[in-house]
Design a protein around this motif. Structure first.
Motif, mmCIF file in Angstrom:
data_model
loop_
_atom_site.group_PDB
_atom_site.id
_atom_site.type_symbol
_atom_site.label_atom_id
_atom_site.label_comp_id
_atom_site.label_asym_id
_atom_site.label_seq_id
_atom_site.Cartn_x
_atom_site.Cartn_y
_atom_site.Cartn_z
ATOM 1 N N LEU A 157 0.889 -1.189 -0.085
ATOM 2 C CA LEU A 157 -0.073 0.089 -0.175
ATOM 3 C C LEU A 157 0.903 1.161 0.048
ATOM 4 O O LEU A 157 0.387 2.180 -0.740
ATOM 5 N N GLU A 158 2.029 1.105 0.697
ATOM 6 C CA GLU A 158 2.838 2.392 0.683
ATOM 7 C C GLU A 158 3.511 2.636 -0.648
ATOM 8 O O GLU A 158 3.700 3.714 -0.909
ATOM 9 N N ALA A 159 3.934 1.436 -1.189
ATOM 10 C CA ALA A 159 4.430 1.687 -2.600
ATOM 11 C C ALA A 159 3.342 2.244 -3.699
ATOM 12 O O ALA A 159 3.785 2.948 -4.290
ATOM 13 N N LEU A 160 2.054 1.665 -3.312
ATOM 14 C CA LEU A 160 0.957 2.338 -4.345
ATOM 15 C C LEU A 160 0.974 3.701 -4.025
ATOM 16 O O LEU A 160 0.683 4.414 -4.862
ATOM 17 N N ASN A 161 0.903 4.316 -2.822
ATOM 18 C CA ASN A 161 0.779 5.524 -2.309
ATOM 19 C C ASN A 161 1.917 6.482 -3.226
ATOM 20 O O ASN A 161 1.691 7.489 -3.645
ATOM 21 N N ASN A 162 2.898 5.930 -3.094
ATOM 22 C CA ASN A 162 4.185 6.694 -3.717
ATOM 23 C C ASN A 162 3.808 6.578 -5.213
ATOM 24 O O ASN A 162 4.213 7.641 -5.581
ATOM 25 N N VAL A 163 3.487 5.727 -5.945
ATOM 26 C CA VAL A 163 3.185 5.770 -7.333
ATOM 27 C C VAL A 163 2.143 6.668 -7.695
ATOM 28 O O VAL A 163 2.269 7.506 -8.798
ATOM 29 N N ILE A 166 2.624 10.269 -10.109
ATOM 30 C CA ILE A 166 1.718 10.578 -11.367
ATOM 31 C C ILE A 166 0.298 11.208 -10.958
ATOM 32 O O ILE A 166 -0.826 11.043 -11.667
ATOM 33 N N SER A 167 0.184 11.870 -9.854
ATOM 34 C CA SER A 167 -1.094 12.465 -9.523
ATOM 35 C C SER A 167 -1.407 13.413 -10.626
ATOM 36 O O SER A 167 -2.671 13.805 -10.570
ATOM 37 N N ASP A 168 -0.657 14.215 -11.322
ATOM 38 C CA ASP A 168 -0.917 15.027 -12.201
ATOM 39 C C ASP A 168 -1.716 14.390 -13.457
ATOM 40 O O ASP A 168 -2.375 15.116 -14.353
ATOM 41 N N MET A 176 -6.667 11.290 -16.277
ATOM 42 C CA MET A 176 -6.539 10.246 -17.511
ATOM 43 C C MET A 176 -7.582 9.012 -17.293
ATOM 44 O O MET A 176 -7.940 8.630 -16.112
ATOM 45 N N GLU A 177 -7.986 8.335 -18.391
ATOM 46 C CA GLU A 177 -8.665 7.283 -18.195
ATOM 47 C C GLU A 177 -7.971 5.990 -17.889
ATOM 48 O O GLU A 177 -6.806 5.905 -18.318
ATOM 49 N N GLY A 178 -8.406 5.260 -17.084
ATOM 50 C CA GLY A 178 -7.852 4.034 -16.592
ATOM 51 C C GLY A 178 -6.536 4.309 -15.642
ATOM 52 O O GLY A 178 -5.736 3.556 -15.352
ATOM 53 N N TRP A 179 -6.512 5.444 -14.986
ATOM 54 C CA TRP A 179 -5.440 5.996 -13.985
ATOM 55 C C TRP A 179 -5.099 4.906 -13.011
ATOM 56 O O TRP A 179 -3.993 4.519 -12.879
ATOM 57 N N SER A 180 -6.090 4.459 -12.382
ATOM 58 C CA SER A 180 -5.810 3.448 -11.399
ATOM 59 C C SER A 180 -5.222 2.133 -11.786
ATOM 60 O O SER A 180 -4.364 1.496 -11.316
ATOM 61 N N ASP A 181 -5.586 1.554 -12.947
ATOM 62 C CA ASP A 181 -4.768 0.603 -13.722
ATOM 63 C C ASP A 181 -3.424 0.791 -14.001
ATOM 64 O O ASP A 181 -2.556 -0.041 -14.003
ATOM 65 N N HIS A 182 -3.407 2.111 -14.586
ATOM 66 C CA HIS A 182 -1.915 2.581 -14.843
ATOM 67 C C HIS A 182 -1.132 2.371 -13.607
ATOM 68 O O HIS A 182 0.326 2.143 -13.674
ATOM 69 N N CYS A 183 -1.654 2.891 -12.518
ATOM 70 C CA CYS A 183 -0.869 2.912 -11.207
ATOM 71 C C CYS A 183 -0.354 1.345 -11.038
ATOM 72 O O CYS A 183 0.663 1.026 -10.468
ATOM 73 N N GLN A 184 -1.302 0.434 -11.129
ATOM 74 C CA GLN A 184 -1.033 -0.966 -10.723
ATOM 75 C C GLN A 184 0.072 -1.434 -11.813
ATOM 76 O O GLN A 184 0.861 -2.289 -11.310
ATOM 77 N N VAL A 185 0.066 -0.923 -12.861
ATOM 78 C CA VAL A 185 1.232 -1.454 -13.812
ATOM 79 C C VAL A 185 2.487 -0.745 -13.518
ATOM 80 O O VAL A 185 3.498 -1.758 -13.246
ATOM 81 N N ILE A 186 2.607 0.445 -13.121
ATOM 82 C CA ILE A 186 3.889 1.125 -12.451
ATOM 83 C C ILE A 186 4.171 0.315 -11.147
ATOM 84 O O ILE A 186 5.416 0.130 -10.936
ATOM 85 N N LEU A 187 2.979 -0.098 -10.363
ATOM 86 C CA LEU A 187 3.491 -0.457 -9.007
ATOM 87 C C LEU A 187 4.308 -1.874 -9.179
ATOM 88 O O LEU A 187 5.475 -2.029 -8.581
ATOM 89 N N LYS A 188 3.744 -2.681 -10.182
ATOM 90 C CA LYS A 188 4.529 -3.917 -10.583
ATOM 91 C C LYS A 188 5.896 -3.557 -11.033
ATOM 92 O O LYS A 188 6.693 -4.352 -10.641
ATOM 93 N N ALA A 189 6.002 -2.721 -11.753
ATOM 94 C CA ALA A 189 7.250 -2.361 -12.199
ATOM 95 C C ALA A 189 8.316 -1.783 -11.173
ATOM 96 O O ALA A 189 9.401 -2.111 -11.236
ATOM 97 N N HIS A 190 7.827 -0.998 -10.483
ATOM 98 C CA HIS A 190 8.688 -0.655 -9.363
ATOM 99 C C HIS A 190 8.933 -1.333 -8.075
ATOM 100 O O HIS A 190 9.794 -1.442 -7.528
#
Length: 356
Positions: A227-233, A237-239, A243-257
């Protein structure tokens, strides 16, 4: 590495292994490259002849070698029984989309070292010395906050004289001491709990086996780290939040990071839960209703089921989990609870009421 079969011996000698340069800092880690094992062994022989003088040669440390993954047919060792409840490697070994694990071999000369860090995902780790000697400095959770420099960066080397400079590290005075020191001899195993930062030096030429692992007893900490890692992601990218599918994109970045996301966390629980459920159902069909203790194998499977259920509830309580993932989680939870309700044992009745 000797073998009666020359071709098989060559396979080991020509294995590509990851090697870190202990003199070359990259961010808060060490620069890595690949070498053939044969060449690395020759390097070790050379530095030994030079009495481990690294003034003309770099200090190279073979680390994070996935030996078990790379040579599945070679039975190098058996995991000690205390560490066999390992959900992380159980899940990764059963995956069909990737071939990976968190089991490593380390081989380093006297003077090689690993920078200050905590283990991946907030996992446990155990490290067994096959030969050689290591020095560990371990820090209880929270101490690392006092090892952040004036720029906000975590310490790289806790033996650096800069730690005594209050201009660079203004919070070190809050520490009672700089780490808990352990000297690990050959044949000894060090267990590192979740969230404990540590730094390690090889005092002699050393070979060790290292595992990162997790199970139901540190699952809450793993979830907290996720959860802390997701909050950082999300913050980074809060700006782009509109965008459409922002939460899904966060999960993709979370996996990579971070190396794992919500979907894989659920998949791990599913993997362990299905295995434990099958074992419990088989046990129930055997008509054996009493066993000596919870440490007996069938009851360990029951305990795994209970702890998986707790993990599923963590997912369902989190509003950032997608509706599709919540639905899958609920279905799995219903299935596993159904199995648990069939367990008839007086010694477990109160435990079950409390935990599920």
């Amino acid at each position: 590495m000797e073998s009666s079969d020359g071709d098989e011996d060559r396979i080991y000698r020509m294995a590509a292994v990851p090697v870190a340069n202990c003199n070359y800092k990259v961010y808060n880690s060490q620069h890595k490259e690949e070498m053939y094992l044969e060449n690395y062994i020759k390097y070790l022989e050379t530095v030994k002849d030079m009495n481990w003088d690294f003034s003309s040669k770099p200090c190279l440390y073979l680390k994070d070698w996935h030996f078990v993954r790379d040579f599945p047919g070679y039975s190098a060792y058996t995991t000690p029984i205390f560490f066999t409840s390992d959900w992380l490697n159980e899940y990764w070994k059963k995956r069909t989309d990737v071939c990976d694990d968190y089991q490593f071999v380390y081989l380093g000369p006297k003077g090689s070292w690993t920078p200050f860090h905590a283990d991946v995902f907030g996992s446990y780790s155990w490290s067994a010395n096959v030969c050689g000697k290591k020095k560990w400095l371990l820090f209880p959770p929270g101490d690392e906050e006092n090892l952040i420099d004036w720029k906000g960066q975590m310490a790289y080397d806790v033996s650096s004289p800069l730690l005594k400079d209050k201009n660079y590290y203004p919070k070190t005075s809050k520490l009672q001491k700089i780490g808990i020191e352990i000297i690990q001899e050959a044949g000894e195993i060090v267990f590192v709990p979740s969230g404990w930062f540590h730094q390690v030096w090889n005092l002699e030429d050393t070979i060790s086996i290292n595992h990162n692992w997790m199970n139901g007893f540190n699952l809450h900490f793993i979830w907290k780290q996720l959860l802390e890692a997701l909050n950082n992601v999300e913050k980074e990218i809060s700006d782009c939040k509109d965008m459409e599918g922002w939460s899904d994109h966060c999960q993709v970045i979370l996996k990579a990071h971070h190396g794992i996301n919500f979907k894989e966390f659920l998949e791990m629980l599913d993997c362990v839960g299905q295995r434990a459920s099958t074992e419990v159902e088989s046990f129930l069909r055997s008509q054996i209703k009493e066993t000596p203790s919870l440490h007996h194998f069938p009851w360990h499977s029951v305990l795994d089921l209970i702890l998986v259920v707790q993990g599923l509830k963590l997912l369902l309580k989190q509003p950032k989990v997608s509706s599709d993932l919540c639905r899958t989680t609920s279905e799995l939870l219903t299935q596993l609870l159904s199995t648990l309700k069939n367990v008839e044992n007086e010694s477990l009745s109160e435990l079950l009421k409390k935990l599920i």
